[in-house]
Design a protein around this motif. Structure first.
Motif, PDB file in Angstrom:
ATOM      1  N   THR A  33       0.874  -1.169   0.000  1.00 23.32           N
ATOM      2  CA  THR A  33       0.000   0.000   0.000  1.00 23.32           C
ATOM      3  C   THR A  33       0.913   1.220   0.000  1.00 23.32           C
ATOM      4  N   ILE A  34       0.754   2.087  -0.977  1.00 25.89           N
ATOM      5  CA  ILE A  34       1.569   3.296  -1.079  1.00 25.89           C
ATOM      6  C   ILE A  34       0.652   4.493  -0.842  1.00 25.89           C
ATOM      7  N   ARG A  35       1.054   5.347   0.117  1.00 23.60           N
ATOM      8  CA  ARG A  35       0.240   6.519   0.438  1.00 23.60           C
ATOM      9  C   ARG A  35       1.092   7.563   1.139  1.00 23.60           C
ATOM     10  N   ALA A  36       0.509   8.739   1.303  1.00 26.22           N
ATOM     11  CA  ALA A  36       1.157   9.786   2.100  1.00 26.22           C
ATOM     12  C   ALA A  36       0.951   9.451   3.570  1.00 26.22           C
ATOM     13  N   ALA A  37       2.010   9.598   4.351  1.00 25.06           N
ATOM     14  CA  ALA A  37       1.915   9.375   5.796  1.00 25.06           C
ATOM     15  C   ALA A  37       1.289  10.596   6.452  1.00 25.06           C
ATOM     16  N   VAL A  38       0.764  10.396   7.632  1.00 28.17           N
ATOM     17  CA  VAL A  38       0.247  11.486   8.459  1.00 28.17           C
ATOM     18  C   VAL A  38       0.910  11.376   9.824  1.00 28.17           C
ATOM     19  N   GLU A  39       0.775  12.415  10.616  1.00 25.29           N
ATOM     20  CA  GLU A  39       1.444  12.437  11.921  1.00 25.29           C
ATOM     21  C   GLU A  39       1.036  11.247  12.794  1.00 25.29           C
ATOM     22  N   ASP A  40      -0.179  10.764  12.642  1.00 33.56           N
ATOM     23  CA  ASP A  40      -0.637   9.596  13.417  1.00 33.56           C
ATOM     24  C   ASP A  40       0.125   8.319  13.063  1.00 33.56           C
ATOM     25  N   ASP A  41       0.864   8.317  11.965  1.00 32.94           N
ATOM     26  CA  ASP A  41       1.662   7.154  11.569  1.00 32.94           C
ATOM     27  C   ASP A  41       3.013   7.090  12.280  1.00 32.94           C
ATOM     28  N   LEU A  42       3.356   8.079  13.078  1.00 31.77           N
ATOM     29  CA  LEU A  42       4.692   8.125  13.684  1.00 31.77           C
ATOM     30  C   LEU A  42       5.038   6.867  14.480  1.00 31.77           C
ATOM     31  N   ASP A  43       4.051   6.250  15.137  1.00 35.54           N
ATOM     32  CA  ASP A  43       4.322   5.017  15.888  1.00 35.54           C
ATOM     33  C   ASP A  43       4.816   3.892  14.987  1.00 35.54           C
ATOM     34  N   LYS A  44       4.412   3.915  13.733  1.00 33.84           N
ATOM     35  CA  LYS A  44       4.835   2.874  12.792  1.00 33.84           C
ATOM     36  C   LYS A  44       6.332   2.955  12.478  1.00 33.84           C
ATOM     37  N   PHE A  45       6.950   4.114  12.743  1.00 34.29           N
ATOM     38  CA  PHE A  45       8.381   4.295  12.471  1.00 34.29           C
ATOM     39  C   PHE A  45       9.270   3.715  13.573  1.00 34.29           C
ATOM     40  N   THR A 124       9.240   6.695  -5.717  1.00 34.96           N
ATOM     41  CA  THR A 124       9.744   7.939  -6.297  1.00 34.96           C
ATOM     42  C   THR A 124       8.851   8.359  -7.457  1.00 34.96           C
ATOM     43  N   VAL A 125       8.419   7.412  -8.279  1.00 35.08           N
ATOM     44  CA  VAL A 125       7.504   7.717  -9.385  1.00 35.08           C
ATOM     45  C   VAL A 125       6.190   8.277  -8.853  1.00 35.08           C
ATOM     46  N   LYS A 126       5.641   7.655  -7.810  1.00 39.91           N
ATOM     47  CA  LYS A 126       4.387   8.161  -7.218  1.00 39.91           C
ATOM     48  C   LYS A 126       4.581   9.595  -6.712  1.00 39.91           C
ATOM     49  N   ALA A 127       5.730   9.868  -6.107  1.00 43.85           N
ATOM     50  CA  ALA A 127       6.009  11.225  -5.621  1.00 43.85           C
ATOM     51  C   ALA A 127       6.110  12.203  -6.787  1.00 43.85           C
ATOM     52  N   LEU A 128       6.738  11.782  -7.892  1.00 45.10           N
ATOM     53  CA  LEU A 128       6.850  12.655  -9.071  1.00 45.10           C
ATOM     54  C   LEU A 128       5.485  12.979  -9.656  1.00 45.10           C
ATOM     55  N   ILE A 129       4.617  11.987  -9.736  1.00 45.68           N
ATOM     56  CA  ILE A 129       3.254  12.213 -10.247  1.00 45.68           C
ATOM     57  C   ILE A 129       2.523  13.202  -9.337  1.00 45.68           C
ATOM     58  N   TYR A 130       2.628  13.006  -8.040  1.00 42.63           N
ATOM     59  CA  TYR A 130       2.015  13.917  -7.071  1.00 42.63           C
ATOM     60  C   TYR A 130       2.536  15.339  -7.287  1.00 42.63           C
ATOM     61  N   LEU A 131       3.846  15.492  -7.416  1.00 46.24           N
ATOM     62  CA  LEU A 131       4.453  16.818  -7.572  1.00 46.24           C
ATOM     63  C   LEU A 131       4.050  17.478  -8.889  1.00 46.24           C
ATOM     64  N   LYS A 132       3.987  16.702  -9.946  1.00 45.84           N
ATOM     65  CA  LYS A 132       3.562  17.243 -11.239  1.00 45.84           C
ATOM     66  C   LYS A 132       2.124  17.761 -11.139  1.00 45.84           C
ATOM     67  N   ASP A 133       1.256  16.973 -10.476  1.00 42.68           N
ATOM     68  CA  ASP A 133      -0.137  17.386 -10.281  1.00 42.68           C
ATOM     69  C   ASP A 133      -0.257  18.658  -9.440  1.00 42.68           C
ATOM     70  N   LYS A 134       0.721  18.899  -8.570  1.00 47.69           N
ATOM     71  CA  LYS A 134       0.732  20.106  -7.723  1.00 47.69           C
ATOM     72  C   LYS A 134       1.308  21.314  -8.458  1.00 47.69           C
ATOM     73  N   GLY A 135       1.739  21.138  -9.728  1.00 46.94           N
ATOM     74  CA  GLY A 135       2.278  22.259 -10.499  1.00 46.94           C
ATOM     75  C   GLY A 135       3.773  22.456 -10.371  1.00 46.94           C
ATOM     76  N   CYS A 136       4.423  21.501  -9.773  1.00 43.68           N
ATOM     77  CA  CYS A 136       5.876  21.577  -9.618  1.00 43.68           C
ATOM     78  C   CYS A 136       6.537  21.372 -10.985  1.00 43.68           C
ATOM     79  N   LYS A 137       7.679  22.030 -11.203  1.00 44.14           N
ATOM     80  CA  LYS A 137       8.391  21.943 -12.488  1.00 44.14           C
ATOM     81  C   LYS A 137       9.668  21.116 -12.410  1.00 44.14           C
ATOM     82  N   LYS A 138      10.281  21.067 -11.213  1.00 46.24           N
ATOM     83  CA  LYS A 138      11.563  20.375 -11.088  1.00 46.24           C
ATOM     84  C   LYS A 138      11.676  19.750  -9.703  1.00 46.24           C
TER      85      LYS A 138
END
Length: 185
Positions: A33-45, A124-138
């Motif tokens: 499962t690939i997703r963005a973490a949230v602060e409540d996930d800190l125990d998992k670390f 890394t690919v999932k992060a790139l897709i997220y960043l592109k959708d946010k309007g990031c250029k580089k």
């Protein structure tokens, strides 16, 4: 990074990905499962990073940094961070400058039992897709010269080597040498 008494030296490669390039999905070898973490996930670390790093992660969440994770059930197999602001890179002890419409992909880690499953590239690919959708250029990242696994993963995704920085530190004196990347190391 090499260290002796009072002397530290090493080289990092600065990689760049221009988000106008097409992004090809990469699937890991096993299902996560690939997703963005949230602060409540800190125990998992816990058990993956030390308590000092968990406190650092808490500060990152409060500063609106984004952490992508891969989960095997509820266990973290991988994490990587995104910043849209300047960051302090602790290994090389430098401030990483992040400009408008840019992002810094950093502090990526695959837990040992999940290595060699393609997680680093896939997330890394999932992060790139997220960043592109946010309007990031580089997007850029720093990788230690001798970290061949990360270097291969970033090249597989499409990152390009742009610059190299060498740190030479003798006690409290630090000197950085920046140079453009010119082919093979």
């Amino acid at each position: 990074m090499r260290k002796t008494i009072g002397f530290i030296w090493g080289t990092e490669i600065i990689y760049e990905y221009l988000l106008k390039m097409p992004i090809e999905e990469i699937e890991p070898k096993i299902k996560f499962t690939i997703r963005a973490a949230v602060e409540d996930d800190l125990d998992k670390f816990k058990g993956i990073v030390n308590e000092r790093k968990i406190k650092l992660f808490r500060k990152r969440f409060k500063k609106d940094r984004i952490c992508f994770i891969a989960l095997d059930q509820e266990k973290i197999a991988y994490f990587g961070w995104i910043s849209f602001d300047d960051e302090y890179e602790s290994i090389f002890q430098i401030r990483v400058k992040v400009n408008d419409k840019e992002a810094y992909w950093f502090d990526c880690h695959t837990t040992p039992q999940y290595r060699h499953n393609g997680l680093h590239s896939a997330i890394t690919v999932k992060a790139l897709i997220y960043l592109k959708d946010k309007g990031c250029k580089k997007v850029f990242t720093h990788v230690m010269k001798d970290n061949s696994y990360s270097r291969k993963a970033f090249k597989k995704v499409g990152f390009k080597e742009k610059r190299m920085v060498t740190l030479i530190k003798l006690f409290n004196f630090k000197h950085y040498i920046y140079r453009d990347f010119k082919g093979k190391l």
